[in-house]
Motif scaffolding. Structure first.
Motif, PDB file in Angstrom:
ATOM      1  N   GLU A  24       0.847  -1.194   0.000  1.00 53.58           N
ATOM      2  CA  GLU A  24       0.000   0.000   0.000  1.00 53.58           C
ATOM      3  C   GLU A  24       0.882   1.242   0.000  1.00 53.58           C
ATOM      4  O   GLU A  24       1.255   1.762   1.049  1.00 53.58           O
ATOM      5  CB  GLU A  24      -0.927  -0.012   1.217  1.00 53.58           C
ATOM      6  CG  GLU A  24      -2.027  -1.041   1.151  1.00 53.58           C
ATOM      7  CD  GLU A  24      -3.000  -0.769   0.013  1.00 53.58           C
ATOM      8  OE1 GLU A  24      -3.431   0.386  -0.146  1.00 53.58           O
ATOM      9  OE2 GLU A  24      -3.324  -1.727  -0.717  1.00 53.58           O
ATOM     10  N   ASP A  25       1.228   1.736  -1.197  1.00 54.81           N
ATOM     11  CA  ASP A  25       2.109   2.903  -1.313  1.00 54.81           C
ATOM     12  C   ASP A  25       1.549   4.114  -0.588  1.00 54.81           C
ATOM     13  O   ASP A  25       2.283   4.924  -0.021  1.00 54.81           O
ATOM     14  CB  ASP A  25       2.312   3.253  -2.790  1.00 54.81           C
ATOM     15  CG  ASP A  25       2.967   2.125  -3.559  1.00 54.81           C
ATOM     16  OD1 ASP A  25       3.510   1.219  -2.919  1.00 54.81           O
ATOM     17  OD2 ASP A  25       2.931   2.150  -4.805  1.00 54.81           O
ATOM     18  N   SER A  26       0.230   4.276  -0.611  1.00 56.00           N
ATOM     19  CA  SER A  26      -0.392   5.488  -0.070  1.00 56.00           C
ATOM     20  C   SER A  26      -0.225   5.614   1.436  1.00 56.00           C
ATOM     21  O   SER A  26      -0.336   6.705   1.987  1.00 56.00           O
ATOM     22  CB  SER A  26      -1.886   5.511  -0.417  1.00 56.00           C
ATOM     23  OG  SER A  26      -2.544   4.376   0.158  1.00 56.00           O
ATOM     24  N   LEU A  27       0.042   4.504   2.125  1.00 52.45           N
ATOM     25  CA  LEU A  27       0.169   4.558   3.580  1.00 52.45           C
ATOM     26  C   LEU A  27       1.498   5.176   4.021  1.00 52.45           C
ATOM     27  O   LEU A  27       1.597   5.714   5.120  1.00 52.45           O
ATOM     28  CB  LEU A  27       0.050   3.153   4.161  1.00 52.45           C
ATOM     29  CG  LEU A  27      -1.325   2.483   4.025  1.00 52.45           C
ATOM     30  CD1 LEU A  27      -1.292   1.084   4.623  1.00 52.45           C
ATOM     31  CD2 LEU A  27      -2.412   3.318   4.686  1.00 52.45           C
ATOM     32  N   GLU A  28       2.522   5.094   3.204  1.00 53.94           N
ATOM     33  CA  GLU A  28       3.838   5.651   3.512  1.00 53.94           C
ATOM     34  C   GLU A  28       4.333   5.188   4.894  1.00 53.94           C
ATOM     35  O   GLU A  28       4.648   5.982   5.776  1.00 53.94           O
ATOM     36  CB  GLU A  28       3.816   7.181   3.450  1.00 53.94           C
ATOM     37  CG  GLU A  28       3.484   7.721   2.068  1.00 53.94           C
ATOM     38  CD  GLU A  28       3.601   9.222   1.979  1.00 53.94           C
ATOM     39  OE1 GLU A  28       4.254   9.808   2.862  1.00 53.94           O
ATOM     40  OE2 GLU A  28       3.043   9.805   1.044  1.00 53.94           O
ATOM     41  N   LEU A  29       4.400   3.873   5.065  1.00 53.57           N
ATOM     42  CA  LEU A  29       4.815   3.287   6.334  1.00 53.57           C
ATOM     43  C   LEU A  29       6.207   2.678   6.226  1.00 53.57           C
ATOM     44  O   LEU A  29       6.552   2.077   5.211  1.00 53.57           O
ATOM     45  CB  LEU A  29       3.830   2.192   6.757  1.00 53.57           C
ATOM     46  CG  LEU A  29       2.420   2.648   7.130  1.00 53.57           C
ATOM     47  CD1 LEU A  29       1.514   1.433   7.312  1.00 53.57           C
ATOM     48  CD2 LEU A  29       2.444   3.488   8.403  1.00 53.57           C
ATOM     49  N   LEU A 472      12.340  15.517   1.281  1.00 51.73           N
ATOM     50  CA  LEU A 472      13.195  15.992   0.193  1.00 51.73           C
ATOM     51  C   LEU A 472      12.936  15.194  -1.080  1.00 51.73           C
ATOM     52  O   LEU A 472      12.824  15.764  -2.175  1.00 51.73           O
ATOM     53  CB  LEU A 472      14.663  15.876   0.610  1.00 51.73           C
ATOM     54  CG  LEU A 472      15.695  16.556  -0.290  1.00 51.73           C
ATOM     55  CD1 LEU A 472      15.515  18.067  -0.265  1.00 51.73           C
ATOM     56  CD2 LEU A 472      17.117  16.192   0.167  1.00 51.73           C
ATOM     57  N   PHE A 473      12.826  13.886  -0.962  1.00 50.95           N
ATOM     58  CA  PHE A 473      12.608  13.027  -2.125  1.00 50.95           C
ATOM     59  C   PHE A 473      11.238  13.310  -2.741  1.00 50.95           C
ATOM     60  O   PHE A 473      11.116  13.436  -3.963  1.00 50.95           O
ATOM     61  CB  PHE A 473      12.707  11.555  -1.703  1.00 50.95           C
ATOM     62  CG  PHE A 473      12.784  10.596  -2.859  1.00 50.95           C
ATOM     63  CD1 PHE A 473      14.007  10.128  -3.306  1.00 50.95           C
ATOM     64  CD2 PHE A 473      11.635  10.156  -3.507  1.00 50.95           C
ATOM     65  CE1 PHE A 473      14.091   9.249  -4.376  1.00 50.95           C
ATOM     66  CE2 PHE A 473      11.696   9.274  -4.574  1.00 50.95           C
ATOM     67  CZ  PHE A 473      12.932   8.819  -5.011  1.00 50.95           C
ATOM     68  N   LYS A 474      10.228  13.425  -1.911  1.00 52.91           N
ATOM     69  CA  LYS A 474       8.874  13.661  -2.429  1.00 52.91           C
ATOM     70  C   LYS A 474       8.764  15.023  -3.103  1.00 52.91           C
ATOM     71  O   LYS A 474       8.099  15.176  -4.126  1.00 52.91           O
ATOM     72  CB  LYS A 474       7.845  13.552  -1.308  1.00 52.91           C
ATOM     73  CG  LYS A 474       6.403  13.513  -1.797  1.00 52.91           C
ATOM     74  CD  LYS A 474       5.458  13.132  -0.684  1.00 52.91           C
ATOM     75  CE  LYS A 474       4.044  12.964  -1.216  1.00 52.91           C
ATOM     76  NZ  LYS A 474       3.107  12.550  -0.150  1.00 52.91           N
ATOM     77  N   LYS A 475       9.442  16.020  -2.538  1.00 50.65           N
ATOM     78  CA  LYS A 475       9.438  17.348  -3.143  1.00 50.65           C
ATOM     79  C   LYS A 475      10.123  17.334  -4.490  1.00 50.65           C
ATOM     80  O   LYS A 475       9.689  18.004  -5.438  1.00 50.65           O
ATOM     81  CB  LYS A 475      10.135  18.343  -2.203  1.00 50.65           C
ATOM     82  CG  LYS A 475      10.154  19.775  -2.732  1.00 50.65           C
ATOM     83  CD  LYS A 475      10.851  20.698  -1.739  1.00 50.65           C
ATOM     84  CE  LYS A 475      10.906  22.125  -2.266  1.00 50.65           C
ATOM     85  NZ  LYS A 475      11.587  23.036  -1.303  1.00 50.65           N
ATOM     86  N   SER A 476      11.196  16.558  -4.612  1.00 48.61           N
ATOM     87  CA  SER A 476      11.960  16.510  -5.856  1.00 48.61           C
ATOM     88  C   SER A 476      11.297  15.647  -6.920  1.00 48.61           C
ATOM     89  O   SER A 476      11.253  16.023  -8.088  1.00 48.61           O
ATOM     90  CB  SER A 476      13.374  15.970  -5.569  1.00 48.61           C
ATOM     91  OG  SER A 476      14.092  15.732  -6.762  1.00 48.61           O
ATOM     92  N   ILE A 479       6.795  11.810  -5.837  1.00 50.86           N
ATOM     93  CA  ILE A 479       6.324  10.521  -5.340  1.00 50.86           C
ATOM     94  C   ILE A 479       7.133  10.184  -4.103  1.00 50.86           C
ATOM     95  O   ILE A 479       8.208  10.737  -3.872  1.00 50.86           O
ATOM     96  CB  ILE A 479       6.466   9.389  -6.387  1.00 50.86           C
ATOM     97  CG1 ILE A 479       7.928   9.230  -6.818  1.00 50.86           C
ATOM     98  CG2 ILE A 479       5.559   9.614  -7.576  1.00 50.86           C
ATOM     99  CD1 ILE A 479       8.169   8.021  -7.701  1.00 50.86           C
ATOM    100  N   THR A 480       6.630   9.236  -3.314  1.00 48.35           N
ATOM    101  CA  THR A 480       7.380   8.814  -2.135  1.00 48.35           C
ATOM    102  C   THR A 480       8.483   7.849  -2.542  1.00 48.35           C
ATOM    103  O   THR A 480       8.480   7.296  -3.651  1.00 48.35           O
ATOM    104  CB  THR A 480       6.465   8.115  -1.120  1.00 48.35           C
ATOM    105  OG1 THR A 480       5.977   6.890  -1.690  1.00 48.35           O
ATOM    106  CG2 THR A 480       5.280   8.997  -0.755  1.00 48.35           C
ATOM    107  N   ILE A 481       9.423   7.634  -1.622  1.00 43.66           N
ATOM    108  CA  ILE A 481      10.499   6.680  -1.887  1.00 43.66           C
ATOM    109  C   ILE A 481       9.927   5.274  -2.101  1.00 43.66           C
ATOM    110  O   ILE A 481      10.373   4.534  -2.982  1.00 43.66           O
ATOM    111  CB  ILE A 481      11.515   6.679  -0.725  1.00 43.66           C
ATOM    112  CG1 ILE A 481      12.280   8.012  -0.697  1.00 43.66           C
ATOM    113  CG2 ILE A 481      12.498   5.521  -0.842  1.00 43.66           C
ATOM    114  CD1 ILE A 481      13.269   8.133   0.430  1.00 43.66           C
TER     115      ILE A 481
END
Length: 540
Positions: A24-29, A472-476, A479-481
């Motif tokens: 589940e990418d959306s959970l960002e866990l 930083l990654f999401k801003k660049s 998407i999340t890592i």
């Protein structure tokens, strides 16, 4: 990203939950695993955990006993019980303290409970959730005598040699003057609110956050050092180790940053002392730590070094000797520290307009104002270590030599040009650093998909905190890592599946999956097809 710890002595359940949540990418866990409550306690000693998903009945220590340890170690941690018990009274007892789900529940129910728990964590950052328990603090902060004393103390108007515990007690200062203190220097990027009443309201709510995240586990005081600097003085209320105090201090500082962002859209950076020190040493040395904050990004948590705490600087400039123009120019420090290029240029433009009709280059007042600005520019060139880049683009000699300018308009125009160069170079350097960090992370992920690509591992590689790297990654990349890793795994999986000779179990191993079944479920969740079905389609 939040840390979620899965605790269950049954490996099939533990691995199943890990697979379910990791897809589940959306959970960002960031997922952690423990095979027992005892093992979970060991993890809690080393790492902050935001959510625990735990079985109840386990050998040696039950899930309910584990929850008591959790609330002692990490009081903001949420607990979700996973149980096979159907007895209503027993389940209700658990429900009074935490969420619960039955082991027979479908995957979607588990995901829904986890999402609701994440929403609870986000809502806990809101000030109104803390108001009731913080009323005493809000009232206490209105005591003008104490606030004035603390302000005078840190601006050099109080001789620390004359202080006694009696003074602290009389002013209701919740510190033991004779004991060492931890300190936290907090810098925020702006003051929310357009009116003074709104700014007062912000201060009250900010103090509620301070109470909730700092003064509930330590006793202490806060001091408004300047417009956007806040200093906390803290002393433990319990006899626990220095390591535990530092771990709690760092964790709660991270929560404080999130709460500031959620409530006020306010970015902060926090410097923490690595050990308790004497009050007079904090007063003497904190300006050096302020300089360190200028070189770092908001949303970071950094540690002061012993060298910084051993060195002092002059902290009390004689404001009375400055006229109104110089007082206005004092804002340059504030605007420079917050990279507010427009306001810096605006102030220099105002000064240039003031001396528009001054003909003599020997006018001492004009020389004084020019020199004041030039010194500030030179200070920031040195602090940001920009001298080498500046020298290649502009004649620095003209900064401190007025004979290089034919009139005041030319002199102040030069200052504006120098200012623009400083901001341009600083911005380019920051962008390059961010780009280099993201590029290094992406290269590592691409070359190590079959190994550890957890957020903690990636953050350690680039020497950043996990939370900061995630932002930083999401801003660049937008998407999340985790999304980047999963997308890359799908791309590489498809390419490997095209090789008809390569077995599915080998593809799973090359992409870091623990089992062929886990890989098959992951692939299907992202593409709608099993790996074999995808391969069969390619053959058609």
């Amino acid at each position: 990203m939040y840390n979620l710890l899965i605790v269950d002595d049954e490996k099939i359940i533990r691995d199943g939950l890990y697979e379910l949540l990791s897809m589940e990418d959306s959970l960002e866990l960031n997922l952690l695993l423990a095979a027992s409550a005892i093992e979970a306690v060991e993890i809690l000693e080393e790492k902050k955990v935001d959510i625990i998903l735990t079985d109840i009945q386990m050998p040696k220590m039950t899930g309910i006993e584990l929850m008591e340890v959790v609330l002692e170690r990490w009081p903001f941690c949420k607990v979700i019980f996973l149980t096979g018990y159907s007895d209503f009274d027993y389940v209700y007892k658990v429900h009074e303290h935490a969420r619960y789900i039955l082991k027979a529940e479908e995957d979607e129910k588990i995901l829904r409970i986890v999402r609701e728990t994440l929403e609870d964590i986000e809502n806990d950052f809101l000030v109104e959730k803390m108001v009731e328990r913080s009323k005493d603090l809000v009232e206490r902060q209105k005591e003008a005598d104490k606030l004035r004393f603390l302000g005078d103390l840190f601006h050099g108007f109080v001789n620390t040699k004359t202080l006694t515990q009696q003074t602290f007690d009389r002013l209701d200062i919740h510190l033991n003057y004779n004991q060492n203190m931890y300190c936290a220097l907090i810098k925020y990027d702006h003051i929310p609110g357009d009116t003074y009443d709104e700014q007062i309201s912000f201060n009250d709510e900010l103090h509620i956050l301070i109470q909730n995240y700092y003064l509930d586990f330590m006793k202490g005081e806060w001091i408004q050092i300047s417009r956007n600097y806040l200093l906390l003085l803290l002393q433990p209320t319990k006899l626990i180790s220095t390591e535990r105090n530092l771990l709690m201090l760092e964790h709660n500082s991270g929560l404080f940053q999130k709460a500031c962002n959620k409530n006020f859209d306010l970015a902060t950076i926090i410097a923490l002392s690595p050990e308790p020190i004497k009050l007079h040493e904090i007063i003497k040395n904190y300006p050096r730590v302020k300089i360190k904050l200028l070189r770092r990004d908001y949303e970071e948590i950094i540690w002061m070094t012993k060298e910084e705490l051993d060195l002092g600087t002059e902290i009390c400039p004689n404001q009375e000797k400055k006229n109104s123009i110089h007082s206005r120019l004092d804002l340059l420090d504030y605007y420079f520290e917050n990279s507010d290029q427009d306001h810096v240029i605006g102030l220099i433009q105002e000064t240039m307009d003031l001396f528009e009709h001054t003909e003599s280059m020997h006018d001492l007042f004009a020389v004084q104002v020019y020199t004041d600005i030039a010194v500030k520019l030179l200070k920031y060139i040195n602090q940001f270590e920009l001298s080498q880049e500046i020298c290649f683009r502009i004649n620095v000699f003209s900064l401190y030599n007025l004979t290089q300018h034919s009139n005041w308009n030319e002199a102040f125009s030069y200052l504006m040009e120098m200012t623009n160069f400083i901001f341009d170079i600083k911005k380019a350097r920051g962008q390059k650093h961010s780009h280099d960090v993201i590029d290094q992370v992406k290269r590592y992920i691409q070359g190590h998909l079959d190994q550890d690509t957890s957020l903690d591992k990636l953050a350690d590689i680039v020497s950043l905190s996990p939370e900061y790297l995630l932002r930083l990654f999401k801003k660049s990349e937008n998407i999340t890592i985790l999304q980047y890793i999963n997308d890359l795994k799908i791309i590489k999986a498809k390419k490997m599946i095209e090789d008809q000779e390569m077995q599915i179990k080998d593809i799973a191993k090359n992409l870091g999956f623990n089992s062929q079944g886990y890989f098959a479920r992951f692939f299907k969740s992202k593409t709608g097809l099993s790996p074999q079905s995808y391969r069969d389609r390619l053959r058609d």
